[in-house]
Design an enzyme around this catalytic site. Sequence first.
Site: not given
Length: 261
Positions: A56, A147
């Site tokens: 990513d 997160e």
Amino acid sequence: MARDRKPPRRRTHRGTRHRARLVAAAVAALTAGGTALALAFAEIPAAAASPAKGHDVSSHQKNVDWPSAKAKGATFVYVKATESTDYVSPYFARQYNGARAAGIVRGAYHFALPDKSSGAAQAAYFVAHGGGWKADGWTLPPALDIEYNPYDSKHGCYGLGKAKMVGWIKAFSAEVKRETGRRPVIYTTAHWWNTCTGSSTALASTHALWIARHESADAGSLPAGWSYWTFWQYDNSGSLPGDQNLFNGTTSQLKKFARGY
């Protein structure tokens, strides 16, 4: 995952040999252990072959050499598109389109800031700025990166209570589903999920899991509710640009997942 508007937190790098051993151990665990794979949420035993390798990227990687990434084994990539409702990665379009031109399956992800606006608002912004999906076998479902708050360590759960956090994620998911036809993949850590959602099991049956766990031979304990992972981010650097990932299945299974079945 990388935050584009602030330098990412420092992480330990242990070198290429250590990383190679982790990958080898992970592949062995997958191919020998009968790990289950979520394809349209049907549990299918993973084939006795290497899991698909990917990565990513965000604006930190800038102009990625996609043919080189492909040559090094990249079969998929998630590209950062947006954050909150006021940021679009200036490199998103060239990264997203460049990956496809090189023959790499790609998808877009959104970095969530639940203290800034509603889940529905951030989902709508994401979809409007690259977070779409189509059943062409080359487009992964949109992904939600949620997160610990990188901008305020004292409010890791963004000031939301557990029930409100679950509600925020549900609202984000519902809007993505309404606009694209797919539920988002959820990227998170087991610690964040269990801490900030109160170990909620409300989303596991309808959302593919992208688990983050670095410097480990396996993905470890999963967030509450999930019995298997679809993607595993196992390191934040390696042979491919950006973070290193595995898909819990073969390349052909990856393309089936991309198509939605």
